[in-house]
Design a protein around this motif. Sequence first.
Motif, PDB file in Angstrom:
ATOM      1  N   GLY A 484       0.818  -1.201   0.000  1.00  0.00           N
ATOM      2  CA  GLY A 484       0.000   0.000   0.000  1.00  0.00           C
ATOM      3  C   GLY A 484       0.854   1.253   0.000  1.00  0.00           C
ATOM      4  N   PHE A 485       0.232   2.393  -0.341  1.00  0.00           N
ATOM      5  CA  PHE A 485       0.952   3.655  -0.422  1.00  0.00           C
ATOM      6  C   PHE A 485       1.603   4.003   0.905  1.00  0.00           C
ATOM      7  N   ASP A 486       0.844   3.871   2.009  1.00  0.00           N
ATOM      8  CA  ASP A 486       1.389   4.256   3.315  1.00  0.00           C
ATOM      9  C   ASP A 486       2.517   3.340   3.755  1.00  0.00           C
ATOM     10  N   GLY A 512      -2.218   9.889  -7.419  1.00  0.00           N
ATOM     11  CA  GLY A 512      -1.087   9.020  -7.130  1.00  0.00           C
ATOM     12  C   GLY A 512       0.154   9.743  -6.662  1.00  0.00           C
ATOM     13  N   CYS A 513       0.131  11.052  -6.633  1.00  0.00           N
ATOM     14  CA  CYS A 513       1.285  11.834  -6.169  1.00  0.00           C
ATOM     15  C   CYS A 513       1.019  12.263  -4.730  1.00  0.00           C
ATOM     16  N   GLY A 514       1.617  11.574  -3.782  1.00  0.00           N
ATOM     17  CA  GLY A 514       1.312  11.826  -2.384  1.00  0.00           C
ATOM     18  C   GLY A 514       2.482  12.404  -1.617  1.00  0.00           C
ATOM     19  N   TYR A 515       2.159  13.093  -0.545  1.00  0.00           N
ATOM     20  CA  TYR A 515       3.158  13.712   0.335  1.00  0.00           C
ATOM     21  C   TYR A 515       3.403  12.790   1.522  1.00  0.00           C
ATOM     22  N   PHE A 522      14.543  17.389   3.891  1.00  0.00           N
ATOM     23  CA  PHE A 522      13.707  17.315   2.696  1.00  0.00           C
ATOM     24  C   PHE A 522      12.220  17.373   3.013  1.00  0.00           C
ATOM     25  N   HIS A 523      11.446  17.780   2.006  1.00  0.00           N
ATOM     26  CA  HIS A 523      10.045  17.393   1.878  1.00  0.00           C
ATOM     27  C   HIS A 523      10.067  16.155   0.992  1.00  0.00           C
ATOM     28  N   VAL A 524       9.394  15.084   1.429  1.00  0.00           N
ATOM     29  CA  VAL A 524       9.500  13.807   0.726  1.00  0.00           C
ATOM     30  C   VAL A 524       8.147  13.460   0.096  1.00  0.00           C
ATOM     31  N   TRP A 525       8.200  13.088  -1.202  1.00  0.00           N
ATOM     32  CA  TRP A 525       7.000  12.767  -1.975  1.00  0.00           C
ATOM     33  C   TRP A 525       7.126  11.370  -2.568  1.00  0.00           C
ATOM     34  N   LEU A 526       5.982  10.788  -2.897  1.00  0.00           N
ATOM     35  CA  LEU A 526       5.951   9.481  -3.560  1.00  0.00           C
ATOM     36  C   LEU A 526       4.858   9.484  -4.620  1.00  0.00           C
ATOM     37  N   ILE A 527       5.259   9.198  -5.869  1.00  0.00           N
ATOM     38  CA  ILE A 527       4.291   9.022  -6.951  1.00  0.00           C
ATOM     39  C   ILE A 527       4.089   7.521  -7.107  1.00  0.00           C
ATOM     40  N   TYR A 528       2.929   7.044  -6.658  1.00  0.00           N
ATOM     41  CA  TYR A 528       2.757   5.591  -6.582  1.00  0.00           C
ATOM     42  C   TYR A 528       1.299   5.228  -6.328  1.00  0.00           C
ATOM     43  N   HIS A 560      13.068  19.118  -2.238  1.00  0.00           N
ATOM     44  CA  HIS A 560      12.015  18.117  -2.311  1.00  0.00           C
ATOM     45  C   HIS A 560      12.588  16.843  -2.907  1.00  0.00           C
ATOM     46  N   LEU A 561      12.404  15.722  -2.220  1.00  0.00           N
ATOM     47  CA  LEU A 561      12.845  14.425  -2.716  1.00  0.00           C
ATOM     48  C   LEU A 561      11.609  13.683  -3.199  1.00  0.00           C
ATOM     49  N   VAL A 562      11.590  13.305  -4.483  1.00  0.00           N
ATOM     50  CA  VAL A 562      10.414  12.687  -5.084  1.00  0.00           C
ATOM     51  C   VAL A 562      10.752  11.269  -5.543  1.00  0.00           C
ATOM     52  N   PHE A 563      10.118  10.274  -4.942  1.00  0.00           N
ATOM     53  CA  PHE A 563      10.232   8.901  -5.401  1.00  0.00           C
ATOM     54  C   PHE A 563       9.179   8.667  -6.484  1.00  0.00           C
ATOM     55  N   ALA A 564       9.597   8.115  -7.617  1.00  0.00           N
ATOM     56  CA  ALA A 564       8.668   7.849  -8.722  1.00  0.00           C
ATOM     57  C   ALA A 564       9.238   6.741  -9.597  1.00  0.00           C
ATOM     58  N   PRO A 565       8.366   6.007 -10.317  1.00  0.00           N
ATOM     59  CA  PRO A 565       8.854   4.942 -11.204  1.00  0.00           C
ATOM     60  C   PRO A 565       9.647   5.455 -12.400  1.00  0.00           C
ATOM     61  N   ALA A 566       9.392   6.705 -12.818  1.00  0.00           N
ATOM     62  CA  ALA A 566      10.077   7.238 -14.002  1.00  0.00           C
ATOM     63  C   ALA A 566      10.067   8.762 -13.940  1.00  0.00           C
ATOM     64  N   ARG A 567      10.811   9.384 -14.873  1.00  0.00           N
ATOM     65  CA  ARG A 567      10.814  10.847 -14.961  1.00  0.00           C
ATOM     66  C   ARG A 567      10.917  11.259 -16.422  1.00  0.00           C
ATOM     67  N   PHE A 568      10.332  12.418 -16.720  1.00  0.00           N
ATOM     68  CA  PHE A 568      10.427  12.990 -18.052  1.00  0.00           C
ATOM     69  C   PHE A 568      11.157  14.332 -18.011  1.00  0.00           C
ATOM     70  N   VAL A 569      11.958  14.508 -16.988  1.00  0.00           N
ATOM     71  CA  VAL A 569      12.745  15.730 -16.863  1.00  0.00           C
ATOM     72  C   VAL A 569      14.067  15.354 -16.202  1.00  0.00           C
TER      73      VAL A 569
END
Length: 596
Positions: A484-486, A512-515, A522-528, A560-569
């Motif tokens: 789960g996300f949490d 799907g973009c959660g804080y 950091f501020h930590v984020w997760l796209i998931y 900001h630290l962002v966890f994500a499966p991919a990036r386009f930048v």
Amino acid sequence: MPELSFKGKEFVFNHHLAVPHRPLIPDASKSVGDARLDGNLVLHGDNLHALKSLLPMYAGKVDCIFIDPPYNTGNEGWCYNDNVNSPMMQQWLSENPVGIEDGLRHDKWCAMMWPRLRLLHELLGEAGSIWITLDDNEVHHARMMLDEIFGEDNFIANIVWQHSVQGKGYTNTFSVHHNHILVYGKSDFSFDGLERTEEDNVNYSNPDNDPKGSWRSGDVKNSLFRPNLRYELISPSGKAIQPPPNGWRWSRETMQKKIDAGEVIFVENETRILRKIYLSEQDKRAPETLWFADQVGSSRDATSILKMIFGGDSPFPTPKPVELLSRILALSTSPNSIILDSFAGSGTTAHAVLAANARDGGERRFILVECEEYADSLTAERVRRVIGGYSFKGTQREELLKKSLTFTDLKKADKLLHDIAGIENLETHRFSKIEKKVKDGELLVEGVTSVTERVEGLGGGFTYCTLGEAVDLERMLTGENLPGFDQLGALLFHMATSEALDPAAIIEREDGCGYLGESSAFHVWLIYKPDLGFLKSRDSALTLTKARELAASKPAGKRHLVFAPARFVSQKVLDEELVPVEFAPLPWALYRIERS
């Protein structure tokens, strides 16, 4: 510093790092109140895995740890079950349970405890403390392990607890009445002491009508060698007094101020020097390292409580008394503390926490971990009954004398009968009757009381949890096991920041973009989302637009630290555009951190 050496140490030294993260799975049907992971918890599962799973939310947050691990007497039937990747350790798994004839039982015990102590050290707050009950079988090994893991300077005390009022003949020479309680702090542990009683004040008086009130005498000598505090002292009559071997308690200036104020006095023709310890300045009393059964309860008292709660015979062989845990909580916690017991057994720790909250209106939280099958039927069930109250109707028995009879006893029957009569005279007023019987060559004298009453509940609640499947890279990649996300967010937040996640800070958005929360850096984020289709879609990627949105949503000052499966930048573009965002890829980031 001397180090403890035991067989298998090289294999378990960092084993706690290889233990996989397993999410906590709440079971609302076995809980009391709303199921939540940031409240009271009862966890059923291997305590090594459970401790690893608690790290993301509780690393550095636990204020008090109490554990009552196997004493390794050789008769407990405990099993070494840590799946350490070593042929020798794998062989140990096939040799369970650990028995008295096992020549490696002490090595196995140390190998079992080492990774658990490492994780407990991570969970403990800087001002926290750990309390471990043991007997003579392993206390010396535990002391050396704790010196290595917690630091020998953080040793606080070895408390001797009188667990048995009537000794048991463990040896041919001594009747053992005590267990040990080893106490270590993390780094900044301190306590205020125990509440004073009238008995604590009997030695105070005011023979010289001191305006500051009653006092007792104390020493002005130093207990440790302090060469800078060795100076000649001049008495009021001008007599030169040489310093004691270790020096005085204070500097020359402080000593003189106390003499002038009458707080240090000279007696017996100035041959003795005393300091005054004033009653008015004693809010608490220092705890002793001898804890007697009449103060903190005995094993027999603890068994009686379990019999009352469950009725009939005690469902657990070696419970700890609530009074013992109450004293530990009084010394080591505040009304908002978190208390952890990873060898929970009969659940005494939770009982004591609930009782403390009921007394002072506190909001202490407990976390219990129990690996045995009775985690629900005994550990959690006791907590349920203590919370909601329970009816007790039947016969309450208290063991007053238990003795294996020998031929010598028969020859001295008059003395034995005299001892029994003495017990009857002393204890009759407490019971409906005193029962005496001999069975299988053993004399048993019990106090019997008929009781019909309802014990009111202490209130509160808890969440019952089990451990889910381990978070595994290969299965994440195929979508077989998506947490789960949490759960994933808590794991990533802790691994990226070495700090504990605050569940209340989590914001899970529909896109799907959660804080996850704010760390010191950091501020930590997760796209998931736990959906393989989403994870393979463009929506799961970090874009420049999304990065700008996230950065603008929080006050400036932290990246900001962002966890994500991919990036386009690219990171280069983010830096050129002055967008304070860093990308951490999934699941590769999880793989890298778990295997490092």
